[in-house]
Enzyme design. Structure first.
Site, PDB file in Angstrom:
ATOM      1  CG  ASN A  60      -2.129  -1.024   1.460  1.00  0.00           C
ATOM      2  OD1 ASN A  60      -2.293  -1.593  -0.163  1.00  0.00           O
ATOM      3  ND2 ASN A  60      -2.657  -0.943   2.640  1.00  0.00           N
ATOM      4  NE  ARG A 384      -8.006  -2.423 -10.379  1.00  0.00           N
ATOM      5  CZ  ARG A 384      -7.151  -1.930 -10.667  1.00  0.00           C
ATOM      6  NH1 ARG A 384      -6.332  -2.047 -10.978  1.00  0.00           N
ATOM      7  NH2 ARG A 384      -7.227  -0.370 -10.440  1.00  0.00           N
ATOM      8  NE  ARG A 414      -3.141   5.429 -10.188  1.00  0.00           N
ATOM      9  CZ  ARG A 414      -3.964   6.684 -10.021  1.00  0.00           C
ATOM     10  NH1 ARG A 414      -4.576   5.676  -9.008  1.00  0.00           N
ATOM     11  NH2 ARG A 414      -3.984   7.394 -10.417  1.00  0.00           N
ATOM     12  CG  HIS A 444     -14.941   2.045 -11.731  1.00  0.00           C
ATOM     13  ND1 HIS A 444     -15.081   2.028 -10.221  1.00  0.00           N
ATOM     14  CD2 HIS A 444     -13.264   1.288 -11.090  1.00  0.00           C
ATOM     15  CE1 HIS A 444     -14.780   1.231  -9.605  1.00  0.00           C
ATOM     16  NE2 HIS A 444     -13.671   1.497 -10.037  1.00  0.00           N
ATOM     17  CE1 TYR A 478      -9.105  -7.602  -3.308  1.00  0.00           C
ATOM     18  CE2 TYR A 478     -10.696  -6.196  -4.213  1.00  0.00           C
ATOM     19  CZ  TYR A 478      -9.307  -6.097  -3.546  1.00  0.00           C
ATOM     20  OH  TYR A 478      -8.359  -5.188  -4.769  1.00  0.00           O
ATOM     21  NE  ARG A 574     -10.360  -0.660   1.479  1.00  0.00           N
ATOM     22  CZ  ARG A 574     -10.758  -0.541  -0.083  1.00  0.00           C
ATOM     23  NH1 ARG A 574     -11.618  -1.058  -0.401  1.00  0.00           N
ATOM     24  NH2 ARG A 574      -9.939  -0.339  -0.649  1.00  0.00           N
ATOM     25  CG  HIS A 602     -13.951  -4.212  -3.881  1.00  0.00           C
ATOM     26  ND1 HIS A 602     -14.628  -3.983  -4.759  1.00  0.00           N
ATOM     27  CD2 HIS A 602     -13.145  -2.962  -3.492  1.00  0.00           C
ATOM     28  CE1 HIS A 602     -14.416  -3.057  -5.802  1.00  0.00           C
ATOM     29  NE2 HIS A 602     -13.378  -2.188  -5.205  1.00  0.00           N
TER      30      HIS A 602
END
Length: 701
Positions: A60, A384, A414, A444, A478, A574, A602
């Site tokens: 992270n 993704r 990204r 997205h 997730y 979160r 998530h």
């Protein structure tokens, strides 16, 4: 309540909001990573899971420097001295970030050295340095070096004929000083640790459980790399660089080619952090500082080993006794038995991952669509996905079977750009129609639509609208929600949205979707205003929101106004949060919780009281300017009253005083609360959901 009855800000009589009502986004993100570190520090968590949290903390932090810190430095370099929402100059923010980050790294080191590493050693898992190895282990590693390392390593000497080599981002290196015994001249050299090697090497003779940092093995063999020279000293170092991509979509004819070119340049962006071993000499550090252009606040002195993200390798050790108990996801009977399409045609089905199986719900939905002769077309977004994605294989199989397959691949996701480009080309070769997003926006939203000629002769649209990526790997860890629907209004909305993504459309208004960037921001603000109006009139008013990040100033100001009007606001966040909670005269009615644990929270959920008949939305959007203004996002309204009730129950359980969580204090700090006043453990939300299917949002499971 209608939009026309919503009061204006002036009608509310709200005083001007204070100028210090926002916290710094960068520090908010660091405080999120601090919460990750606190999980690593928690001795009640299984040991290898604590090890993994240490790795996640490091990973992270890498991304934080590559993106957020890099952005601040870019603003300084370009002269864009615009103050942040908190009023701080970028230079002040960088200093603050450096201070907080150094403090967190000290805590991380202490956690590793004083707690996690000794506990691992007690369990027979040792991270040992070269001088701790026995003779047999060293002999084995001598052979390993000759076979697997020496052919890959290239030493670079720095002198008048050899300039200082470029150090790529996130590479691990050795700074070496050697002396020529003939003339006593000292020289500096750099040895890069090959990225293809494991972070830790396990000597075969150790019997398992002992791991050596790979740089120690290289360092022990430096005399072979610099034969005839005397090795004076060596120290590991690591560089982090700006990793943001800069592609002008209006000026390129081939977005994929431009991205591939930019990805090559990512490794060579400006330096944002220099990590060095604590034992490094002042002379060698001075060379690195000068050659790399590092400033004092960018230098992090830490004990070895560097790059603790590599601890993920240790966390994968075959020791189930040191991990969370196995997670066996449920399989909702409504989707896993009988005719899946008939079930969705009969009623909408809500699934909750990872508590419900992704493989037997979402993957099965697309797998059946690929082989069903009645299915004539599939439309899919991919943001993704994993390298061995069954979803991609199903889309390829459908195209080869002659079905019309349209896939919108967001190649600008990204750090997944290269992976997505590869899959996009594979899909194209199979005959899928591949679209690379919308110019100027990232796509997205999480959408899947199957068009099927049913037995009654009607052409129906079967849709899935989710909160998470179509990624089988992350779906196991997730937490996400997904709605399966054959409702006409959902099908029409998803069709319209796909048409706007693949063609030209300025559609703003949908039936059960809220879509960014055209209408999502205003849709959320309108619903907050309606709650404010209800509170002013003495009616039931409440706002419940679950997101990953809350940094959008306009939305936050609306929530402040709601609090001032007497609306209770419950926020489950979160990650980064720049809102100030519980501040007298500003946010007394706002409560903020954060839950971190085994699974990565998530999903995004938005609940508005609506006079006692809650409006509930799920979808892909966080409350950030990029999500509301610069991305294609979609929320879908949940229509089934029982599903609404269950989602409201989930939100209330997360916010309850009896549930373990971090609570945001008025001063911006987070307090972790795991026990009640009598010392009894509070409810662990994720464990409760794992163990009790009646608490989950899925019905019929």
């Amino acid at each position: 309540m209608s939009t026309e009855s919503a009061p204006t800000e002036a009608e509310l009589g709200t005083a001007e909001l204070p100028s210090d009502r926002f916290m710094d986004r960068e520090e908010g993100w660091l405080r999120f990573n601090q919460r990750v570190l606190e999980l690593a520090e928690d001795e009640d968590i299984p040991l290898l899971e604590r090890t993994r949290f240490l790795a996640i903390f490091s990973s992270n932090l890498d991304e934080f420097f590559m993106v957020r810190v890099a952005g601040l430095k870019r603003r300084l370099a370009t002269g864009l001295f615009v103050a942040s929402s908190s009023g701080h100059h970028p230079r002040d923010l960088l200093e603050r970030v450096s201070k907080v980050t150094h403090e967190l790294v000290v805590r991380q080191i202490a956690c590793f050295e004083e707690s996690v590493a000794p506990a691992l050693a007690e369990e027979g898992i040792g991270i040992v340095r070269w001088n701790e190895l026995d003779t047999a282990e060293r002999e084995y590693l001598h052979g390993y070096f000759r076979r697997s390392v020496y052919p890959l390593v290239t030493p670079f000497t720095v002198d008048s004929a050899h300039p200082f080599p470029y150090i790529s981002g996130r590479s691990l290196n050795l700074a070496v000083t050697v002396r020529d015994p003939d003339d006593d001249r000292q020289m500096f050299a750099r040895v890069k640790v090959p990225a293809s090697l494991p972070r830790f090497i396990e000597p075969a003779t150790s019997g398992g459980g002992r791991y050596v940092p790979v740089e120690d093995i290289i360092a022990a063999h430096l005399p072979q790399l610099f034969e005839g020279m005397h090795v004076v000293e060596h120290h590991a170092f690591r560089v982090t660089r700006n990793a943001d991509l800069e592609v002008d979509e209006d000026e390129t004819d081939d977005l994929v080619q431009s991205l591939e070119n930019e990805l090559l340049r990512r490794r060579f962006g400006p330096l944002v952090r220099l990590e060095v071993e604590r034992t490094i000499s002042d002379e060698v550090l001075a060379i690195l500082t000068e050659e790399l252009g590092a400033e004092e606040e960018e230098i992090y002195r830490v004990p070895g080993p560097l790059n603790l993200a590599g601890l993920a390798q240790i966390a994968d050790a075959d020791r189930p006794d040191l991990r969370y108990p196995p997670m066996v996801p449920g399989e909702p009977r409504s989707l896993t038995s009988g005719d899946l399409f008939a079930t969705i045609r009969e009623r909408e089905v809500l699934v909750h991952h990872p508590y419900e199986s992704f493989a037997t719900t979402t993957e099965r939905f697309l797998s059946l669509a690929a082989t069903d002769p009645k299915v004539v077309a599939i439309k899919q977004t991919l943001y993704r996905t994993s390298g061995d994605s069954p979803i991609v294989e199903s889309l390829i199989e459908a195209a080869r079977a002659g079905k019309e397959v349209v896939v919108l691949v967001e190649v600008k996701a990204r750090f997944d750009e290269q992976n997505n480009i590869q899959w996009a080309r594979k899909l194209e070769r199979a005959g899928c129609h591949v679209v690379y997003g919308v110019v100027g926006l990232k796509t997205h939203c999480k959408l899947s639509m199957v068009i099927r000629q049913d037995d009654d002769g009607l052409l129906r649209r079967y849709c899935h609208v989710g909160t998470g990526n179509y990624n089988p790997s992350t779906a196991r860890v997730y937490e996400d929600l997904g709605l399966f629907s054959a409702a006409d209004e959902v099908g029409e909305d998803v069709s319209d949205l796909f048409n706007s993504l693949t063609g030209f459309s300025r559609k703003k208004h949908y039936r059960r979707l809220l879509v960014a960037p055209a209408a999502l921001r205003q849709g959320l603000l309108r619903q907050i205003d309606e709650e404010i109006a209800a509170a002013r009139e003495g009616g039931a008013a409440r706002v419940r929101i679950k997101v990953n990040s809350l940094v959008d100033e306009e939305i936050i100001d609306a929530l402040y106004r709601a609090s001032l009007a007497g609306v209770r606001v419950d926020l489950w966040v979160r990650g980064s949060c720049v809102l100030r909670a519980g501040v007298p005269g500003l946010s007394e009615n706002i409560h903020v919780r954060s839950i971190l644990g085994r699974f990565l929270e998530h999903s995004r959920v938005f609940v508005f009281e609506n006079g006692g008949r809650p409006k509930v939305w799920i979808g892909s959007a966080d409350l950030m300017p990029r999500n509301l203004d610069r991305r294609v996002e979609a929320l879908v309204r949940i229509a089934d009253p029982e599903q609404c009730r269950r989602l409201v129950g989930l939100m209330d359980l997360a916010m309850a005083d009896g549930t373990s969580s971090w609570r945001l204090e008025p001063d911006g700090s987070w307090t972790r609360v795991t026990h009640d006043e009598n010392g009894q453990l509070l409810i662990d939300l994720q464990e409760a959901l794992r163990g009790d299917r009646h608490l989950r949002v899925v019905d019929g499971g």
